[in-house]
Every structure is written in structure tokens, then in C-alpha cells.
Scaffold this active site. Structure first.
Site, short mmCIF file in Angstrom:
data_model
loop_
_atom_site.label_atom_id
_atom_site.label_comp_id
_atom_site.label_asym_id
_atom_site.label_seq_id
_atom_site.Cartn_x
_atom_site.Cartn_y
_atom_site.Cartn_z
N SER A 40 33.67 48.53 45.68
CA SER A 40 35.09 48.90 45.66
C SER A 40 35.39 50.04 46.63
CB SER A 40 35.48 49.32 44.23
OG SER A 40 34.59 50.32 43.77
N CYS A 82 27.11 38.82 39.26
CA CYS A 82 27.48 38.49 40.64
C CYS A 82 26.42 39.02 41.59
CB CYS A 82 28.84 39.11 40.96
SG CYS A 82 29.30 38.87 42.68
N HIS A 106 38.95 49.88 41.84
CA HIS A 106 38.55 51.14 41.22
C HIS A 106 38.24 52.19 42.29
CE1 HIS A 106 37.41 49.10 37.20
NE2 HIS A 106 38.68 49.38 37.28
N CYS A 147 39.12 37.13 41.34
CA CYS A 147 37.98 36.69 42.14
C CYS A 147 37.50 35.32 41.64
CB CYS A 147 36.85 37.71 42.01
SG CYS A 147 35.35 37.17 42.83
N CYS A 177 33.33 44.03 48.44
CA CYS A 177 32.75 42.69 48.26
C CYS A 177 33.84 41.67 48.58
CB CYS A 177 32.27 42.51 46.82
SG CYS A 177 33.64 42.60 45.66
N SER A 214 32.37 50.49 38.00
CA SER A 214 31.15 50.16 37.24
C SER A 214 29.96 49.98 38.19
CB SER A 214 31.33 48.85 36.48
OG SER A 214 32.08 49.06 35.35
N GLU A 247 37.70 43.49 33.37
CA GLU A 247 37.09 42.15 33.47
C GLU A 247 36.67 41.65 32.10
OE1 GLU A 247 33.71 41.59 36.21
OE2 GLU A 247 32.97 40.09 34.79
N THR A 268 30.20 40.46 35.39
CA THR A 268 29.63 40.18 36.71
C THR A 268 28.93 41.37 37.36
OG1 THR A 268 31.75 40.70 37.74
CG2 THR A 268 31.32 38.38 37.26
#
Ligand code: SF4
Length: 304
Positions: free
Chosen positions: A287, A215, A40, A96, A12, A244, A128, A164
Site C-alpha cells: 500500500s 495472496c 492504508h 481486487c 500491488c 496489515s 477485507e 489475503t
């Protein structure tokens, strides 16, 4: 045999930004430390390690002096910046912008509504989430699933945010559950849109405010990846074990294609999966680097 890599899979914007920041900083100056795995994905961490990036944890950060430390896309709590300041550490902040904005929103809610419980829908212990909790001096309540709801006092004001990378469906379910647990039916609750603010007063007099801060870089991938997964006999979903959104997207693929397999590297490819099929789709998480999906495609070609 048709083998195709999903063009919508891969890093992303936030992860792309963090890894390219690491690459450009490594060209300028070394040593460069990164607080926690930059992404990750073990394969990408190894690639950047070979370029010179040194991954450290928070204990190691506390003993560093006058060093250069990169903060990854997940963000960090204020305490980390304070340690860096005390130790003369130069921070290269690759948090981010979407996460940064969420941190600011949570901090504002915490400081302007001292009476409210700040609730975060997220994974307990996720980097996060730790950064988000830090905006509330660690007082936020993190809800991972229904079992955690007992931590909330439903007779007091509640302001809800989301990590997110959580699913929109899970967030909406949580909102409905909280509404139900607050004794009276709401008068003016309507679904919130991302990053807008909703102030609602329930008939019971309890203030419940919720912010969909998921997100869309992750959420919007779900319909696309499901469509992709239906087009092949077998799907190879490429992601690191700690990702995640990898778990979310893998399960979405699996829900439409039972022959979906999770791999973190080309070594995990099982040749039995490739027998008696005509097509293979390769996709991954936010990721997952594109080069890793390419490597897996090459490995398949070498097996066939
Ligand atoms: S998933 Fe969204 S919030 Fe998370 S790093 Fe990527 S762009 Fe940023």
C-alpha cells in the site's frame, strides 16, 4: 552514501488498479465518493483527496442518494451493495479480483455446506475480513490468534480460509493446531496449494477442509524484501499505520536487520538514524506509493 529504493516494493496489482480507477473516474465525473480509505496509506489518501476524492464511512453511505461511490480493493459485504441499490447509488467496483474470488469461494462453501463452521484466519474488524464475513451472513468465525480458537467447535465440520494478507507460516501453524485439536490424527491431510480445494475426513469423522487463500503478491515479497534488508546499514520501511501487510513486511525486515525503522512520511525521518552509516535501503508495503519512497529519498539527500 548509497541510497536505494527497493524495486519490488510499492503498490500491488489490486491497489494500483483501485487508485488508477479513482484517478480516471475523477477525470470523468465529480463528486466521487470512496467508501473507506482507498488504501492504508494516509499520504496517498491525501493526494487523491486533493484531486477531489471524498472518503466516506458506512453511515454516510446510508444517507447518500444517486451518487457515485468507489469500492476499494478490500471489497465489501453484500449489505453494502444492497444499500447502494436502495439509494440509487452507482457503484464503481474496484474490489481486487483476488479478493472477489475469495468472497465467491467463501459464499459457495457457506451455501453448499450449511452444517460446517466457516473459519477465516484474519484480523478482526479489518475491511477485507468484514467483506468475507458478509458472504456468510456474518456467521463466519474469525481467528486472529490462538486465543480465538475457543470459538471453534472441534467436534463439528470446519472449512478454513485466510485473509489475503496473512502470513503463510501463520496459516500453516493454524492448520496444524486445528488438526491437533480435532481428537484423532488425519488420514489424508496434505498441504493445500493456493486456490485448490481439499476435502478431508479425519479418523474422528470430522470434516476439515482448508484453503490457503493468501495472496502471493504479498507472500512472495517476503524473501525478496529480507534479502534487500540485509544489503544496507539502515532500512527505512515506509508504510501507513493501518497497513496489515506493512506490519508483516516490516517485521520481516527487522528480523534480518535490527536497524530497520518504520516511517509513514518524510517528516518522521530521524537524522540520528543516518549517522555513521554508509548505506540506506528504502522499501515499503503493497500500500506504499512509489512517489512517497522517492520523497523520502529526497529528504535523506537534503539532510546529508
Ligand atoms: S495484496 Fe493481493 S489481494 Fe490484496 S489488493 Fe493486493 S493483489 Fe489484491
Amino acid at each position: 552514501m548509497k541510497i536505494e529504493i527497493d524495486k519490488n516494493s510499492g503498490f500491488c496489482f489490486g491497489v494500483m488498479r483501485a487508485t488508477s480507477t479513482a484517478e480516471s473516474e475523477l477525470e470523468k465525473e465529480q463528486p466521487l465518493y470512496c467508501l473507506g480509505d482507498i488504501v492504508h496509506n494516509g499520504q496517498e489518501v491525501e493526494r487523491l483527496t486533493r484531486l477531489g476524492l471524498i472518503t466516506i464511512d458506512h453511515t454516510q453511505l446510508a444517507s447518500l442518494q444517486n451518487a457515485h461511490v468507489l469500492l476499494r480493493a478490500h471489497g465489501e459485504p453484500p449489505h453494502t451493495y444492497e444499500i447502494a441499490r436502495q439509494n440509487g447509488i452507482k457503484i464503481i467496483d474496484a474490489t481486487c479480483p483476488v479478493v472477489l474470488k475469495l468472497q465467491q469461494k467463501i459464499k459457495q462453501a457457506y451455501t453448499t455446506h450449511p452444517d460446517a463452521q466457516i473459519v477465516i484466519y484474519g484480523k478482526i474488524g479489518h475491511a477485507e475480513v468484514i467483506g468475507l464475513e458478509g458472504q456468510t451472513e456474518g456467521k463466519a468465525i474469525v481467528i486472529e490468534n490462538e486465543n480465538d480458537l475457543s470459538k471453534i467447535d472441534f467436534s463439528r465440520p470446519i472449512i478454513l480460509f485466510s485473509q489475503t494478507t496473512k502470513s503463510v507460516e501463520g496459516f500453516n501453524n493454524l492448520v496444524n493446531t486445528i488438526k491437533t485439536r480435532i481428537s484423532n490424527k488425519p488420514t489424508d491431510l496434505t498441504p493445500n496449494t493456493q486456490s485448490s480445494t481439499l476435502n478431508s475426513q479425519l479418523n474422528s469423522g470430522i470434516h476439515f477442509e482448508y484453503h490457503d487463500t493468501i495472496c502471493r503478491n504479498v507472500a512472495n515479497r517476503i524473501p525478496d524484501i529480507k534479502k534487500f534488508a540485509t544489503q544496507f546499514d539502515v532500512i527505512l520501511f515506509v508504510a501507513g499505520a493501518k497497513s496489515s501487510n506493512g506490519k508483516v513486511l516490516f517485521n520481516e525486515c527487522l528480523s534480518v536487520n535490527p536497524r530497520t525503522y518504520l516511517v509513514s512520511s518524510a517528516d518522521e525521518l530521524n537524522p540520528d538514524w543516518l549517522k555513521n552509516i554508509e548505506s540506506i535501503g528504502i522499501c515499503g508495503a503493497t500500500s506504499t506509493p512509489k512517489w512517497l519512497m522517492e520523497t523520502i529519498k529526497q529528504k535523506i539527500n537534503s539532510i546529508l
